[in-house]
Design a protein around this motif. Sequence first.
Motif, PDB file in Angstrom:
ATOM      1  N   MET A   1      27.244  -1.603  14.545  1.00 13.65           N
ATOM      2  CA  MET A   1      27.493  -0.515  13.596  1.00 13.65           C
ATOM      3  C   MET A   1      27.717   0.775  14.379  1.00 13.65           C
ATOM      4  O   MET A   1      26.984   1.093  15.314  1.00 13.65           O
ATOM      5  N   VAL A   7      22.964   5.651   8.858  1.00 16.17           N
ATOM      6  CA  VAL A   7      22.460   4.520   8.078  1.00 16.17           C
ATOM      7  C   VAL A   7      20.938   4.566   8.066  1.00 16.17           C
ATOM      8  O   VAL A   7      20.297   5.242   8.874  1.00 16.17           O
ATOM      9  N   SER A   8      20.361   3.831   7.140  1.00 18.21           N
ATOM     10  CA  SER A   8      18.906   3.786   7.040  1.00 18.21           C
ATOM     11  C   SER A   8      18.322   2.946   8.166  1.00 18.21           C
ATOM     12  O   SER A   8      19.011   2.164   8.831  1.00 18.21           O
ATOM     13  N   GLU A  11      18.956  -0.793   7.979  1.00 20.27           N
ATOM     14  CA  GLU A  11      20.269  -1.264   8.425  1.00 20.27           C
ATOM     15  C   GLU A  11      20.280  -1.498   9.936  1.00 20.27           C
ATOM     16  O   GLU A  11      20.820  -2.489  10.421  1.00 20.27           O
ATOM     17  N   PRO A 218      23.932  -4.054   1.556  1.00 19.61           N
ATOM     18  CA  PRO A 218      23.134  -2.826   1.552  1.00 19.61           C
ATOM     19  C   PRO A 218      21.810  -2.985   0.805  1.00 19.61           C
ATOM     20  O   PRO A 218      20.853  -2.273   1.078  1.00 19.61           O
ATOM     21  N   ASN A 303      26.112   1.875  -0.448  1.00 18.04           N
ATOM     22  CA  ASN A 303      25.416   2.944   0.274  1.00 18.04           C
ATOM     23  C   ASN A 303      24.420   2.348   1.265  1.00 18.04           C
ATOM     24  O   ASN A 303      23.444   1.718   0.871  1.00 18.04           O
ATOM     25  N   ARG A 304      24.646   2.558   2.558  1.00 18.00           N
ATOM     26  CA  ARG A 304      23.733   2.052   3.580  1.00 18.00           C
ATOM     27  C   ARG A 304      22.874   3.165   4.184  1.00 18.00           C
ATOM     28  O   ARG A 304      22.098   2.915   5.107  1.00 18.00           O
ATOM     29  N   GLU A 305      23.021   4.353   3.655  1.00 18.49           N
ATOM     30  CA  GLU A 305      22.214   5.471   4.136  1.00 18.49           C
ATOM     31  C   GLU A 305      20.925   5.621   3.346  1.00 18.49           C
ATOM     32  O   GLU A 305      19.860   5.901   3.896  1.00 18.49           O
TER      33      GLU A 305
END
Length: 570
Positions: A1, A7-8, A11, A218, A303-305
């Motif tokens: 990535m 990203v969180s 992730e 996600p 949303n991956r944040e």
Amino acid sequence: MSEEVKVSKVEILKEGSHALRGTIVEELSPQFVAMCEDNCNVLKHHGSYQQDDRDFRGSDGKHYMFMVRSRIPGGRLTAQQVLTELDLCEEFGNGTLRITDRQGFQLHGVLKKDLRSAIKGINDAKLTTLGACGDVNRNVMCCPAPYKNNKVHQEMQDLANRLANHLRPRTSAYYEIWLKPQDGEEQDAEKVHEYLCTVPTGPEHVDEEPIYGKVYLPRKFKIGISLPEDSCIDVYAQDLGFLAVVENDQIIGYNILVGGSMGMTPANKKTFPAVAKRMAFCTPDQVIQVAEAIVKVQRDNGNREDRKQARMKYLVAAKGVEWFRKQTELYCGFPLADLHPTDVTGCDDHIGWHEQGDGKLFLGINVDNGRLKDEGDLRLKTGLRAVLRKYGMDCRNTALQGFILCDIDPSEKENINRMLAEHGIRSAEEWSIPRRLSIACPAYPTCGLAVTEAERAMPSVMDAIENVLAQNDLLGDRIAVHMTGCPNGCARPYSPDVGLVGKARNKYTIYLGGNTNCTRIGFLWQDMVPQEEIATRLAPIFSRYRNERQAGECFGDFCHRLGKEGLASA
């Protein structure tokens, strides 16, 4: 990535987990009291959550244990699989087996030293825990009614299996950690399931995930398949719903519903529960491709944040259904047809005796909040074990946490009734309709997210509600009550007639105005209601419903028509 993409933490963890291996094997060692947070997040994809018994939190710290969930597409089971799960709950769990509201099974109270044995035991019965939790497609739901000589039901149930198999995680980490023979164990080739990949050749092996990629989805993803006249699996509550369109006793296709999800965080105004939106129509031969395409749209655009904004409903809400449809068509490689007018019109709890269609019968047994246990005069676990050992019939779990016995010869009906009654198991006629339609999540003491009781409180709450309904001659009405111990909404509390959502210790938010078919989100009616006041607060609404309802109007529709302000008026 890419590092440029924010990203969180989860992730980053998934990408570096070596296809969901993490350091789970190391932390299964007795030298570790519990698993670290990172491994707990990886472990979810294997079908297990680390928990602690909140009844025993104290000065000596937490009492760690694990919940183990089996993935059972459409709730279809053999007698031996049920008996095995009952044995496992006694050998490794807390002595109870729980039917989930997604048609699976859960073992509670499994100690870390027994985790591998429990998971291996489930797999030895030709079930699996892989994909029952985590950021992947979860258990595929489908109407469990075992009608025979019925192409529609058979096709839907076969589709549930095909979707579950197609969207399963491909990682061989699951086999490595839980199933690969250890010292002294013999390999049984028949117990290595078709979904398992080739055993990796070394510790650096990373599996290929052709659908999910290195970071999986996600957030969790849920699929349900339904009939219009029987949406017993709450098709509008799914991330992806397939609503069968039937003509001349044949499925000509499915309406595609996207973006349902019940979870929310009250303190975060950007979060909300949602029923799915109607998007398009596909033919039966297109379903697998469409499902994969939709999973990939969510994979690449979700949303991956912020995990609180990561469910597919937020993508659908932000981009719109037309955008989502176009993206799905791009991933499919073919255009989708416009929606068929068909929509949900009803649901069935499948409780009681029913003709199966082949000269045999099936029996739906109501299980209060899904918990199979022996307690006092009610010996559900022992009674079901006795019936299954004697008759060996196939079984089904329902989405309302009930249990179906299939393939019963009519000559055995009275004998089975007698066996169940001897164990305190009540017949369909001994339950009120609202009680049969009620469900609750586990909440205390095992769920770490719970802020108050649900399953343990629900029987007394329903007793009080039933008393009020009886006073108003409403016990025969279809009024669904769902209860959760927190706002995450596992028991789908935002869309039934009455939703009870834990807000603080012994206090709940009451939602009204959904419906029994769960096609509409209800409205917040009252907040911070003490548990002992729930029925009292509802009493005047039930009275008004009895006196003011229109012809054919159900309770949820009545509340929806009046709205919060209308219900508040004298």
